[in-house]
Write an enzyme that holds these catalytic residues in place. Structure first.
Site, PDB file in Angstrom:
ATOM      1  CB  THR A 125      -0.879   0.090   1.260  1.00 51.28           C
ATOM      2  OG1 THR A 125      -0.029   0.208   2.404  1.00 51.28           O
ATOM      3  CG2 THR A 125      -1.778  -1.096   1.395  1.00 51.28           C
ATOM      4  CG  ASP A 126       0.955   6.033  -0.872  1.00 59.69           C
ATOM      5  OD1 ASP A 126       1.862   6.178  -0.023  1.00 59.69           O
ATOM      6  OD2 ASP A 126       0.702   6.876  -1.740  1.00 59.69           O
TER       7      ASP A 126
END
Length: 806
Positions: free
Chosen positions: A228-229
């Site tokens: 993920t970011d």
């Protein structure tokens, strides 16, 4: 042993633990099995490793590193080899600092020049983006350091970036927004992909099975880790099932427990967890094998590379009367604070701590130029009388043979976390240029900016050199280019519009809406301007030199082509000037009289060549089936339309020197498509005025009803609701006050630094779930869920009494 074999020896809890970070920058290990934590860190244009003991948000001081020009600058080099060398140098600095994965490159398309993070991205064109991203990835990974291409996908604005729904039709998604990622993934064989915050067509990207599994893994063959970011997870179990392997940063064990519980209650197949854990384990094993604890890199060599990169990336936009290069006998007024204190990189998570920094003023002095300096305007936190500075600059300009003005966009104008609201430079910069040009007609401007600006003074100056955000050696590079020690060769990787209203997404970009509707479809950047016949200030691919080039002998290997064939195109380029220089020849392809709406020309190749005066060389381009293809929504696959195609080779999209046609026998699949000429006529006949697409036309190409653009009145707030959405409630106000107080404590009230502006914008537009990360664990998910229930209760009571009153 490999990751799969190690995973077979793990407990359920150990497997779940590998699916989230240890802290802000490190992955967890399973030490009893020989897996140890490894570090990842930011760095699209240099290494940004946070110093030991840094803050919990990852925004504090970082170790000294080489600050290369940003992607918005290096893209102008059109140079695959240069990007590979930059990647290699950053990879070496990763080895020196014990970093295993570099969170780079950024491969999002520049949909609008207003996007605050555009300086981190390469281009408005997916082919150029993919080629340069793949080269960068190869350079980094050849050093044994991994990369994480980002932000996948359709993350093209900063406004509401964590909750915005990117509404995109299938052709635009495939041909524009995924194509660059696809090319980089297939060519680069990268270690990891970072998914973005936003929703794509109604589904959060971190939960998007279609994107993370169907497209990325099954179609493109990606076998690395999807992470993920930072703080992007919305539902960890759904995300894991969709193909999301790794959550970053640490969840303090909360989501690990959710994963384990889901396996135990049979709502998640343990085989899905096994696969994700094995991928993470494989990444850790690869990283461990590549570590070189005593490695030391040559920072001065890296600085020399940064200098070459800045030279190769600068674009000479205008050079009337050959005002550049500077004549040695001329006296010069150097004006503008950026000459002494350069703007050399963007703001936000990519901000590098350069181990050294050059400036153009000192570099020009060291070269023996006859110069005198005036700041012209204020920068940063400095206070003073700008009118006095302006008058002093004009007085100096009158006394000299010519004036060079350094201007552009200050740090606080473009940053991660917020978008620009106009294409304007600061008034103080524009006024300075206008007044100095009146005082001395022999005036040239050096622009330091990470994205396009409008130039109301362009006709008043004789020269414009776009230095961009040139990194730590940008000052010396500019001095060398101005004096003729180096010859400009960069070409624009994005169009410079005449006005903001000319941009194709003007009516639809970064609005106060939960949906970002991509109504312009495939007509992004030059695809729009060129097809609509709309003039730009400076077109895609434009860039002048101190010499001239002639194009001749355009030859095709065949006059008829069909899918599966290769088409080879050759062209001869000659340096017809008096100095050595570099030309970047660009090949564009377009079909005549298409049944479907298409851009008039699309970039399909580019080659860069160095030529001495009078020298000629033959450049060769090769086109394959994908070069001719469009995305056919009826078959959900790429297809080739039959017809006559024009192959154009030139110095820019607007400076085509030679053309040839080729007859293509396609696959006939265009006949399966619905004819949109009646239902969506604007896409076939783009207007000269500001582009406006009706709901009916966009729905026709989107293929379904458009989602609501606003939260419905009866709709309850959720953990994905933004902080600024609930601030009208009592608890919402308290949460907002608490967040602002924390920011004041971190930065000091009202300092308005670029970092503070980024964080304030990010926090206010963040979803409520992000408060858990921002609070460093003092606010639990259970507590936040309780507060959310109280917010919704207050809202229902308020609505009840409002109805009673009415």
């Amino acid at each position: 042993m490999n990751g799969k074999e190690l995973t077979a020896q793990m407990t359920l809890q150990e497997k779940a633990s590998l699916c989230s970070g240890l802290d802000f920058w490190r992955l967890k290990g399973v030490e009893r099995l020989g897996l140890y934590p490894v570090m990842v860190t930011d760095g699209p244009h240099g290494l940004r490793k946070q110093v030991e003991g840094g803050d919990h948000l990852g925004i504090g001081a970082s170790v000294p590193a080489t600050c290369f020009p940003t992607a918005s600058a290096t893209a102008n080099s059109f140079d695959r080899q240069l990007l590979a060398e930059i990647g290699g140098a950053i990879g070496e600095e990763c080895l020196q600092e014990g970093v295993s994965v570099l969170l780079a490159p950024g491969a999002n398309i520049k949909r609008s020049p207003l996007c605050g993070r555009n300086f981190e991205y390469f281009s408005e064109d997916p082919y150029l983006t993919g080629e340069l991203a793949a080269a960068f990835i190869e350079g980094v990974q050849q050093k044994g350091v991994g990369t994480a291409i980002k932000h996948f996908a359709a993350n093209n604005q900063e406004k509401y970036r964590m909750t915005s729904n990117s509404v995109i039709d299938d052709r635009a998604l495939r041909e524009i927004y995924l194509s660059g990622f696809e090319r980089a993934v297939k060519k680069g064989r990268l270690y990891s992909v970072m998914c973005s915050y936003n929703l794509l067509n109604g589904v959060y990207v971190n939960e998007n099975y279609f994107l993370l599994t169907e497209v990325l893994r099954k179609e493109w063959g990606f076998d690395g880790v999807v992470m993920t970011d930072w703080g992007a997870v919305t539902d960890r179990v759904k995300g894991l099932a969709a193909g999301l392997d790794l959550e970053m940063p640490a969840s303090n064990g909360v989501t690990d427990a959710e994963i384990a519980a889901a396996v135990q209650n049979n709502s998640l197949d343990e085989a899905v967890l096994d696969t994700a854990a094995a991928r993470v384990a494989d990444l850790i094993l690869t990283a461990q094998d590549a570590k070189k604890p005593d490695y030391q890199c040559d920072m001065e060599t890296h600085h020399a590379l940064a200098l070459r990169a800045a030279r190769e990336s600068a674009v000479l936009l205008k050079n009337d009367d050959a005002i550049l290069p500077l004549a040695a006998s001329k006296s010069i007024a150097v004006i503008g604070a950026f000459a002494k204190t350069p703007r050399y990189q963007g703001a936000g998570s990519s901000k590098i701590n350069p181990y050294r920094i050059d400036n153009a003023l000192d570099a020009l002095k060291n070269m023996g130029a006859d110069i005198e300096y005036a700041p012209g305007y204020l920068t940063g936190e400095k206070s003073g009388d700008e009118e006095t500075l302006l008058n002093e600059a004009c007085a100096l300009a009158v006394q000299k043979d010519m004036a060079i003005i350094f201007a552009g966009l200050p740090d606080e104008y473009e940053s991660e976390g917020f978008d620009r609201v106009s294409l304007d430079m600061p008034q103080s910069h524009n006024r300075l240029i206008e007044m100095v040009a009146k005082a001395n007609p022999n005036t040239a401007v050096v622009l330091q900016t990470g994205s396009p600006v409008v130039m109301p003074w362009a006709d008043s100056v004789k020269g414009i050199l776009l230095a961009g955000l040139g990194g730590q050696a940008g000052g010396t590079a500019v001095a060398e280019l101005l004096t003729g020690k180096a010859v400009p060769c960069g070409k624009l990787a994005e169009s410079y519009p005449l006005a903001l209203t000319d941009t194709p997404c003007f009516n639809y970009f970064a609005k106060d809406s939960s949906s970002a509707e991509y109504r312009e479809s495939i007509f992004v950047g030059y695809r729009y301007y060129d097809t609509a016949g709309k003039q730009t200030a400076y077109p895609f691919g434009h860039g002048l030199s101190y010499t001239t080039f002639a194009y001749s002998d355009l030859t095709l290997s065949r006059s008829e082509w069909k899918p599966g064939d290769e088409l080879e195109i050759s062209v001869q380029i000659q340096n017809t000037g008096t100095v050595s220089g570099v030309e970047i020849a660009q090949l564009y392809l377009g079909i005549n009289n298409s049944r479907i709406y298409r851009a008039a020309k699309e970039l399909k190749g580019f080659e860069k060549v160095f030529l001495s005066p009078g020298e000629s060389k033959t450049l060769v381009f090769r086109l394959d089936t994908r070069s001719f293809a469009y995305y056919n929504t009826a078959i959900q696959d790429w297809a080739v339309e039959s017809g006559e195609y024009t192959i154009s080779v030139g110095a820019s999209i607007a400076d085509i020197r030679l053309t040839q046609t080729v007859r293509v026998s396609g696959d006939g699949k265009e006949a399966l498509l619905s004819d949109m000429r009646e239902r969506a006529p604007t896409y076939y006949h783009l207007p000269h005025e500001t582009l406006a697409i009706s709901d009916d036309e966009f729905e026709a190409i989107y293929g379904k009803n458009l989602p609501p653009s606003k939260r419905l009145p009866e709709e309850p707030f959720t953990l994905n609701s933004r902080l600024n959405e609930v601030q009208g409630t009592f608890i919402g106000r308290k949460l907002r006050q608490g967040a602002l107080a924390a920011l004041d404590k971190m930065f000091g009230a009202g300092q308005n630094t670029d970092l503070e502006l980024m964080m304030r914008a990010s926090v206010m537009e963040s979803p409520l779930r992000s408060l858990i990360m921002f609070s460093r664990g003092t606010l639990s998910k259970k507590q936040l869920t309780g507060l959310l229930a109280a917010i919704n209760l207050e809202t229902r009571i308020k609505r009840f009494f409002e109805k009673k009153i009415m």
